[in-house]
Design a protein around this motif. Sequence first.
Motif, PDB file in Angstrom:
ATOM      1  N   LEU A  33     -13.767  28.607 -10.008  1.00 56.21           N
ATOM      2  CA  LEU A  33     -12.412  28.366  -9.513  1.00 56.21           C
ATOM      3  C   LEU A  33     -12.081  26.876  -9.533  1.00 56.21           C
ATOM      4  O   LEU A  33     -10.987  26.471  -9.965  1.00 56.21           O
ATOM      5  CB  LEU A  33     -12.290  28.918  -8.089  1.00 56.21           C
ATOM      6  CG  LEU A  33     -10.950  28.685  -7.383  1.00 56.21           C
ATOM      7  CD1 LEU A  33      -9.834  29.434  -8.101  1.00 56.21           C
ATOM      8  CD2 LEU A  33     -11.024  29.134  -5.918  1.00 56.21           C
ATOM      9  N   LEU A  34     -13.011  26.046  -9.109  1.00 52.23           N
ATOM     10  CA  LEU A  34     -12.768  24.599  -9.094  1.00 52.23           C
ATOM     11  C   LEU A  34     -12.652  24.033 -10.507  1.00 52.23           C
ATOM     12  O   LEU A  34     -11.884  23.089 -10.748  1.00 52.23           O
ATOM     13  CB  LEU A  34     -13.893  23.892  -8.335  1.00 52.23           C
ATOM     14  CG  LEU A  34     -13.939  24.163  -6.830  1.00 52.23           C
ATOM     15  CD1 LEU A  34     -15.172  23.511  -6.214  1.00 52.23           C
ATOM     16  CD2 LEU A  34     -12.670  23.654  -6.148  1.00 52.23           C
ATOM     17  N   ILE A  35     -13.421  24.586 -11.446  1.00 50.04           N
ATOM     18  CA  ILE A  35     -13.282  24.155 -12.841  1.00 50.04           C
ATOM     19  C   ILE A  35     -11.859  24.424 -13.314  1.00 50.04           C
ATOM     20  O   ILE A  35     -11.235  23.579 -13.975  1.00 50.04           O
ATOM     21  CB  ILE A  35     -14.308  24.879 -13.732  1.00 50.04           C
ATOM     22  CG1 ILE A  35     -15.719  24.351 -13.463  1.00 50.04           C
ATOM     23  CG2 ILE A  35     -13.973  24.689 -15.223  1.00 50.04           C
ATOM     24  CD1 ILE A  35     -16.820  25.153 -14.120  1.00 50.04           C
ATOM     25  N   ARG A  36     -11.325  25.576 -12.989  1.00 50.02           N
ATOM     26  CA  ARG A  36      -9.961  25.905 -13.404  1.00 50.02           C
ATOM     27  C   ARG A  36      -8.938  25.038 -12.673  1.00 50.02           C
ATOM     28  O   ARG A  36      -7.936  24.634 -13.267  1.00 50.02           O
ATOM     29  CB  ARG A  36      -9.691  27.393 -13.176  1.00 50.02           C
ATOM     30  CG  ARG A  36     -10.476  28.277 -14.142  1.00 50.02           C
ATOM     31  CD  ARG A  36      -9.906  29.684 -14.242  1.00 50.02           C
ATOM     32  NE  ARG A  36     -10.493  30.369 -15.391  1.00 50.02           N
ATOM     33  CZ  ARG A  36     -11.544  31.152 -15.337  1.00 50.02           C
ATOM     34  NH1 ARG A  36     -12.131  31.375 -14.171  1.00 50.02           N
ATOM     35  NH2 ARG A  36     -12.021  31.732 -16.431  1.00 50.02           N
ATOM     36  N   GLU A  37      -9.191  24.746 -11.402  1.00 51.59           N
ATOM     37  CA  GLU A  37      -8.254  23.891 -10.663  1.00 51.59           C
ATOM     38  C   GLU A  37      -8.240  22.472 -11.219  1.00 51.59           C
ATOM     39  O   GLU A  37      -7.211  21.797 -11.192  1.00 51.59           O
ATOM     40  CB  GLU A  37      -8.639  23.868  -9.192  1.00 51.59           C
ATOM     41  CG  GLU A  37      -8.320  25.158  -8.447  1.00 51.59           C
ATOM     42  CD  GLU A  37      -8.708  25.089  -6.976  1.00 51.59           C
ATOM     43  OE1 GLU A  37      -9.313  24.066  -6.563  1.00 51.59           O
ATOM     44  OE2 GLU A  37      -8.408  26.049  -6.249  1.00 51.59           O
ATOM     45  N   ARG A  38      -9.383  22.030 -11.719  1.00 54.01           N
ATOM     46  CA  ARG A  38      -9.491  20.665 -12.255  1.00 54.01           C
ATOM     47  C   ARG A  38      -9.531  20.681 -13.789  1.00 54.01           C
ATOM     48  O   ARG A  38     -10.073  19.778 -14.414  1.00 54.01           O
ATOM     49  CB  ARG A  38     -10.732  19.982 -11.683  1.00 54.01           C
ATOM     50  CG  ARG A  38     -10.694  19.862 -10.170  1.00 54.01           C
ATOM     51  CD  ARG A  38     -11.908  19.191  -9.585  1.00 54.01           C
ATOM     52  NE  ARG A  38     -11.971  17.782  -9.909  1.00 54.01           N
ATOM     53  CZ  ARG A  38     -12.860  16.928  -9.379  1.00 54.01           C
ATOM     54  NH1 ARG A  38     -13.734  17.362  -8.491  1.00 54.01           N
ATOM     55  NH2 ARG A  38     -12.871  15.655  -9.733  1.00 54.01           N
TER      56      ARG A  38
END
Length: 495
Positions: free
Chosen positions: A92-97
Amino acid sequence: MTIQESRTPSATLPGAVTRGQLFIDGEWRPSSDGGTADIINPATGAVVATVAAGTTADINAAVNAAKAAFAPGRWSGLSGRERSRVLNKAALLIRERAEELALTESTDVGKPITFARVVDVATAADQYEYVAAMAQQLDGSVRETPLQAHAFTKREPLGVVAAITPFNFPLILSSTKIAAALAAGNSVVHKPAGDTPLSALLMAEILTDAGVPAGVFNVVTGSGGTLGDHLVAHAGVSKVAFTGSTEVGRHVAALAGQNLRPVTAELGGNAANILFADADLDKAVGTVIGAFVFNSGQFCMGGPRLLVERRIYETVLGVLKEAVAGVPVGDPRDPETVMGPLASRKQLEKVASYVDGARAAGGQVIVGGEPLDLDGGYFYRPTVIAGLDNDAAAVREEVFGPVLTVQPFDTEEEAIELANATEYGLAAGVQTSSIARAHRVSSKLDAGIVWVNSWALLDPAVPFGGVKNSGWGREYGPEALESYTHTKSVIIGTD
């Protein structure tokens, strides 16, 4: 389309990249001797970041931190479901960033920003999601036996994994190793390529924010030789996961073998793409071009050797001459760019020497064949060469640049023989409208993965890896996750 003129990209990079320190035991720190190294944008030749140049003492500290984190089970002792929650958070954080990661990868390697978004970043997120699900399925089995006993097996993590990755796909090729190693419960020390370490630093921040405990994931940046050797040979390392050249892979395996440590090695490639006369020519040519210009040809599973059925050979050369000349080359930040620069001046010079050697060997350069002067970057025109024999270096060896050699064949058997006439066996391709031929030919190709009427279709559920001098072991799929564990047998007497 004509070759794109590049626009000078911004040199500003966000997040942990500007910090540029080592990440050891959950902390950012300088190298033990204070050394640093400049990171160059290959599209401009300009310095875009300065990172710590780690030492063998830093490798020792990282391995010790990883061991200390593994022993009490702060990560290895969690259930697969608990680790799964953290890895899903990482995805999820990879997609957010995503934009930050894509910008970093584009600047660090020179790859087009569009591809960095839809290939590199998306693939990394998919990898973490896939292994998050698989972490909950690392089950053993009960074994039937005539013994007066209850016998069963368990899969357990190995310990400290050394993940050593190359310059061409820093985010993807590190994620294949790190995600699987973490899912299985291991600790990791990551040594990224010295030239392209920036996304590794961002991933340290992302994994920490996702909930990976201190010491479980560590990053030591710096030049490859001394640091890599020290990490591979370290007695505290339980497994080595390596991607790189065949030459270095042999060296890594020998070092790891001194401690009897298992190695997963995804090494060089020199894949043949076989184009039969019955193929959809328009689609096939597009596939052929994509297979050798993607990531500026710096792609171990690329298709740098094209074998064409003789009756369409001249036609294909004519189509390639026109189509390849129109590939948009230029500023990686331009969304219209299809091919950016090579990753370094050294790589540019290597590619140029192969093309010069091909000319000297009697090869005919159909299109390209020279550097492209844009903003001081390391650009080389996509190049097609005909008229070479199998013993020419550009055919026999891994050029690792945007160079395609084209050879004719007369029969299916000859095509297979030519395709297999290489020390490598990572990938291969078949372009045909005949499903029978697709099955027949793919079964006879010496390759770990074969694409039919496509190229470079990859998914975390489908394993890939090489045969012959392209290495051993598999990344992706349940096969990869299992390679980061060992099987323990338990026999409980019932008498």
